[in-house]
Each structure stands twice: as C-alpha cells, then as structure tokens.
Design an enzyme around this catalytic site. Structure first.
Site, PDB file in Angstrom:
ATOM      1  CE1 TYR A 240     -18.979  27.549 -28.166  1.00  0.00           C
ATOM      2  CE2 TYR A 240     -16.995  27.623 -27.652  1.00  0.00           C
ATOM      3  CZ  TYR A 240     -17.781  27.912 -28.571  1.00  0.00           C
ATOM      4  OH  TYR A 240     -17.939  28.541 -29.907  1.00  0.00           O
TER       5      TYR A 240
ATOM      6  CG  ASN B 126     -21.534  30.816 -38.061  1.00  0.00           C
ATOM      7  OD1 ASN B 126     -21.013  30.727 -37.856  1.00  0.00           O
ATOM      8  ND2 ASN B 126     -22.902  32.258 -37.753  1.00  0.00           N
TER       9      ASN B 126
ATOM     10  CE  LYS C  12     -19.384  26.667 -31.488  1.00  0.00           C
ATOM     11  NZ  LYS C  12     -20.142  26.433 -32.944  1.00  0.00           N
TER      12      LYS C  12
ATOM     13  CB  THR D 131     -17.971  37.660 -32.652  1.00  0.00           C
ATOM     14  OG1 THR D 131     -18.053  35.731 -31.912  1.00  0.00           O
ATOM     15  CG2 THR D 131     -17.012  36.909 -34.069  1.00  0.00           C
TER      16      THR D 131
ATOM     17  CG  ASP E  73     -26.665  44.247 -54.749  1.00  0.00           C
ATOM     18  OD1 ASP E  73     -27.481  43.932 -54.913  1.00  0.00           O
ATOM     19  OD2 ASP E  73     -25.888  43.986 -55.789  1.00  0.00           O
TER      20      ASP E  73
END
Length: 249
Positions: free
Chosen positions: A145, A81, A149, A180, A51
């Site tokens: 990875y 992100n 990070k 996720t 919205d």
C-alpha cells in the site's frame, strides 16, 4: 454554497463510497453539470444520488478496456481516487496480494490519469490523485500500500510537468487516517471493530498515531480536493497537500 464548478464536467473514480462519494456530492452541490462516476461496486454506484447529470461506469480502473470505452469528451476535472488497502509484512506477503494492491492503486491510477489527460489535451483542466501519508512515512506491514501511494506522489509530479503545456494542472493529496470503508479490508481494524465498535476503533487508532487526535472525515478531504481542482488553485501544480493531522511529524 459556492458554485466553483458551475457547468463543469468531472470524472471521479472510486465514487461509490468514502472520499470519492464525498467528492462527487460536493462537486454536484457546487454546480458541476456532468459527473462521470466510476466504481466496481455496481449496487453502491447505482445508489449514488447527486444533483447533476451522471454517467455511471462499472468496472475495474486497472482494466484498460474500461477506459477505451468511456466517453470523456468535455472533461474539465478528474479525481483519481479508486484504491484498495491491505497489510502484511514483506516476508509474509504473497506476490498475488502485492499485485492486487499495486494493480488498483498504481496501474489503475495511471490508466485513469492517462485517459483524463488525453481528454483534456488542448483544453486544459485539473486533476487530483488521492495518495496517502503512508507513501511518505514508513510503517511496518504496509509495503504494498505504501509503495503504491509513494509512486502516485511522483506520478503526479511527472504528469504536472507533462501537462503544463496543455494547461493541465495535476496535484496529489496525502491524507493520513480517514474514516472510510477502505479500513474494513485491514484485519487489525476489523478485529477492533468487532470488539469495541467502529467509532471507538477509529478513535483508538487516531489517538495512537495522530498528534491532533482524530482522523479526517471524507467530507473534509473532499473539500481539500475541491480546492485543488478549482480556479482558486490556478497556479498550484505538481504539489502534494499533506493533510495528516501531524502523523508524519
């Protein structure tokens, strides 16, 4: 529902799923007027419904041309992100795979951060980088990875120091396991999903490595990111919120 972001403009990368989608939905629910959503999955990005007025940009965050063509006028907040996962021992890791992960997770984060800070210059704003507990705790098989990070954690500190004069706050969040779709790219996890199902695979992983015994939901991480973005965190900059269920203890 509070309205901490009433009338604000926010950028979210990796917005089509997982943490990015949860953040976009939360910011819109809390009053954000304009969202700039970036993801390379055109179909999933188009399916995002919030919205708020949305500008959807399909592309690779590590492509400098994407940022050269994106209008970030009036930007108040940014969530850096977008990321990819991968695994492999150092001795077995192809250089191409190393570069694939570093390209998105670090190069893409740098380009996103640079664009956001340029847009916020002279105006102020707040930025959160999605890092990981993998950037703090060493584990076998996650060199690319984890290093990507770990670099984000330091990048956030440097950006916080550079941005302070322009009233730009920059922080990082370092979750451990989060339920996720990024896990789907990890062969070990995919194998366990095939054997015992997705929920059971997440529960098994959490039981092995997290003292609190569970992984986070994307919505929980979104709440933590929203706090760091909000005026409630007005004096917090250059920090990392470690939300790992005790994983790094």
């Amino acid at each position: 529902m509070t309205t901490r972001f009433e009338g604000r403009c926010a950028l979210v990368t990796g917005a089509a799923s997982g943490i990015g989608l949860a953040v976009a939905q939360l910011l819109a629910a809390e009053g954000a007027a304009r969202l700039i959503l970036v993801d390379r999955d055109a179909t999933a990005l188009e399916a995002v419904r919030v919205d708020a007025t949305c500008h959807r940009a399909v592309g690779d965050v590590a492509d400098e041309a994407l940022w050269d063509g994106l209008d970030l006028t009036g930007l108040d907040h940014a969530v850096v992100n977008a990321g990819v996962a991968g695994a492999g021992a150092i001795t077995a890791l192809d250089f191409a795979e190393w570069r694939r992960i570093l390209s998105v997770n670090l190069d893409g984060a740098f380009l996103t951060l640079r664009a956001a800070m340029r847009a916020m210059g002279g105006r102020g704003g707040s930025i959160v980088l999605t890092a990981s507990a993998a950037g703090i705790k060493a584990e076998p098989g996650v060199a690319a990875y984890g290093c990507s990070k770990a670099a984000l954690l330091h990048l956030a500190k440097v950006a916080a120091k550079e941005g302070a004069a322009d009233r730009i706050r920059v922080n990082a969040i370092a979750p451990a396991g989060v339920e996720t779709p990024v896990w789907d790219a990890v062969p070990m996890f995919a194998d366990r999903v095939a054997e015992i199902g997705r929920d059971a695979a997440f529960a098994e992983l959490a039981a092995m490595g997290t003292p609190l015994g569970r992984y986070a939901k994307a919505e929980e991480v979104a709440e933590q990111i929203a706090f760091l973005l909000s005026d409630q965190a007005a004096l917090i900059t250059g920090t990392t919120l470690l939300a790992d269920g005790g994983y790094t203890l």
